[in-house]
Design a protein around this motif. Structure first.
Motif, PDB file in Angstrom:
ATOM      1  N   GLU A 106       0.583  -1.106   0.026  1.00 35.91           N
ATOM      2  CA  GLU A 106      -0.004  -0.057  -0.125  1.00 35.91           C
ATOM      3  C   GLU A 106       0.909   1.339   0.011  1.00 35.91           C
ATOM      4  O   GLU A 106       0.741   2.162  -0.625  1.00 35.91           O
ATOM      5  N   ALA A 109       2.500   1.530  -3.499  1.00 33.49           N
ATOM      6  CA  ALA A 109       1.570   2.255  -4.202  1.00 33.49           C
ATOM      7  C   ALA A 109       1.663   3.640  -4.248  1.00 33.49           C
ATOM      8  O   ALA A 109       1.627   4.535  -5.385  1.00 33.49           O
ATOM      9  N   LYS A 110       1.520   4.255  -3.058  1.00 37.49           N
ATOM     10  CA  LYS A 110       1.532   5.692  -3.033  1.00 37.49           C
ATOM     11  C   LYS A 110       2.858   6.265  -3.464  1.00 37.49           C
ATOM     12  O   LYS A 110       2.694   7.359  -3.765  1.00 37.49           O
ATOM     13  N   ASP A 113       2.840   6.445  -7.106  1.00 39.63           N
ATOM     14  CA  ASP A 113       1.850   7.454  -7.469  1.00 39.63           C
ATOM     15  C   ASP A 113       2.729   9.104  -7.442  1.00 39.63           C
ATOM     16  O   ASP A 113       2.718   9.785  -8.400  1.00 39.63           O
ATOM     17  N   LYS A 147       1.002  -6.570  -8.726  1.00 41.97           N
ATOM     18  CA  LYS A 147      -0.627  -6.135  -8.787  1.00 41.97           C
ATOM     19  C   LYS A 147      -1.106  -5.460  -7.527  1.00 41.97           C
ATOM     20  O   LYS A 147      -1.505  -4.223  -7.932  1.00 41.97           O
ATOM     21  N   ASN A 148      -0.703  -5.477  -6.368  1.00 44.67           N
ATOM     22  CA  ASN A 148      -0.962  -4.500  -5.256  1.00 44.67           C
ATOM     23  C   ASN A 148      -0.678  -3.344  -5.409  1.00 44.67           C
ATOM     24  O   ASN A 148      -1.208  -2.239  -5.064  1.00 44.67           O
ATOM     25  N   PHE A 151      -1.038  -2.172 -10.125  1.00 49.12           N
ATOM     26  CA  PHE A 151      -2.378  -2.465 -11.047  1.00 49.12           C
ATOM     27  C   PHE A 151      -3.181  -1.381 -10.897  1.00 49.12           C
ATOM     28  O   PHE A 151      -4.447  -1.400 -11.629  1.00 49.12           O
ATOM     29  N   HIS A 152      -3.197  -0.331 -10.136  1.00 48.64           N
ATOM     30  CA  HIS A 152      -4.112   0.827 -10.248  1.00 48.64           C
ATOM     31  C   HIS A 152      -3.900   1.728 -11.456  1.00 48.64           C
ATOM     32  O   HIS A 152      -4.457   2.689 -11.572  1.00 48.64           O
ATOM     33  N   LEU A 153      -2.452   1.578 -11.697  1.00 44.55           N
ATOM     34  CA  LEU A 153      -2.168   2.531 -12.847  1.00 44.55           C
ATOM     35  C   LEU A 153      -2.759   2.171 -14.195  1.00 44.55           C
ATOM     36  O   LEU A 153      -3.065   1.273 -14.397  1.00 44.55           O
ATOM     37  N   GLU A 154      -2.688   3.545 -14.968  1.00 46.66           N
ATOM     38  CA  GLU A 154      -3.004   3.300 -16.434  1.00 46.66           C
ATOM     39  C   GLU A 154      -1.981   2.668 -17.157  1.00 46.66           C
ATOM     40  O   GLU A 154      -0.741   2.562 -16.746  1.00 46.66           O
ATOM     41  N   LYS A 196      -2.854  -7.893 -18.011  1.00 44.75           N
ATOM     42  CA  LYS A 196      -3.588  -6.788 -17.716  1.00 44.75           C
ATOM     43  C   LYS A 196      -3.905  -5.607 -18.583  1.00 44.75           C
ATOM     44  O   LYS A 196      -4.719  -4.962 -18.892  1.00 44.75           O
TER      45      LYS A 196
END
Ligand code: PGA
Length: 249
Positions: A106, A109-110, A113, A147-148, A151-154, A196
């Motif tokens: 988590e 991911a931040k 970003d 993925k964690n 995979f929220h990315l474009e 994906k």
């Protein structure tokens, strides 16, 4: 088309004087390699290293950063602080950060970003522990880490992401994944990306291998079709060894 990359992670090694000496030695090396070359000194030496390597083909990159822009995070450093001294690439999620500093998917991911939002390139590290491999879970672990955190990315974001497979059992241990083990995992990672985001994205992402890469094994590992370079720890602290690895391309 994806690039070949050899990046040296100096970890918590080299004070200012040692950093200057290693950079002097690096600048004396010659290469006809087609790989992009990067080195990651510790935070306190980034500015000096970047100045010293300004007119070279070696990019200076950071080992870590925080996800916040600024604020009450004692001891941390933000993407904009790195950018302000000319650092455009950051390593995120190294297994030592995950293990000793409790970095979670988590948080990564931040961080990813935040780095991408500042226009930085990310070298995102992942890899299984020995127990995972012994129990045959290495693909599940690696797939979940990717993925964690990503995979929220474009799909377009992957133009600024380099992946680095670093099996924890091979880092600093002298034990290297076999070229076949590296290739198998890199192919799995590329397929995970392709499932994906499609083949164009997956084929464009450089996937580096890290874990006891040395002059003696670099060429064979880099010869594998899905291995696009290396993230080098111990051997990056010696200019001759590091460039022997760079010259494996
Ligand atoms: P090593 O480290 O080359 O010393 O095994 C690799 C890494 O941690 O990136």
């Amino acid at each position: 088309m994806r690039k070949n990359i050899v990046a040296g992670n100096w970890k918590m090694n080299n004070d200012l004087t040692q950093t200057q000496a290693l950079i002097t030695a690096l600048k004396q090396q010659t290469t006809s390699s087609n790989a992009e070359v990067m080195v990651a000194p510790t935070f306190t030496n980034l500015l000096e290293a970047n100045k010293a390597l300004k007119d070279s083909n070696i990019e200076v990159i950071a080992q870590n950063m925080h996800f916040a822009e600024n604020g009450a995070y004692t001891g941390e450093i933000s993407a904009s602080m790195l950018k302000s001294i000319g650092i455009n690439t950051v390593i995120l999620g190294h297994s030592e950060r995950r293990e000793y500093f409790n970095e979670t998917d988590e948080a990564l991911a931040k961080k990813t970003d935040a780095a991408l939002a500042k226009g930085m390139r990310v070298i995102f590290c992942f890899g299984e522990e020995l127990a995972d491999r012994k129990s045959g879970n290495e693909e599940t672990i690696v797939g979940d880490q990717i993925k964690n955190a990503l995979f929220h990315l474009e799909g377009a974001a992957f133009q600024n992401i380099v992946l680095a497979y670093e099996p924890v059992w091979a880092i600093g241990t002298g034990e290297t994944a076999s070229p076949e083990q590296a290739q198998d995992m890199h192919a799995f990672v590329r397929k995970t990306l392709a499932d994906k985001y499609g083949n164009d994205v997956a084929d464009g992402v450089s996937i580096l291998y890290g874990g006891s890469v040395k002059p003696a094994n670099a060429e064979e590992i880099f010869s594998k079709p899905d291995v696009d370079g290396g993230l080098i720890g111990g051997a990056a602290l010696n200019a001759d060894d590091f460039f022997a690895i760079v010259n494996a391309f």
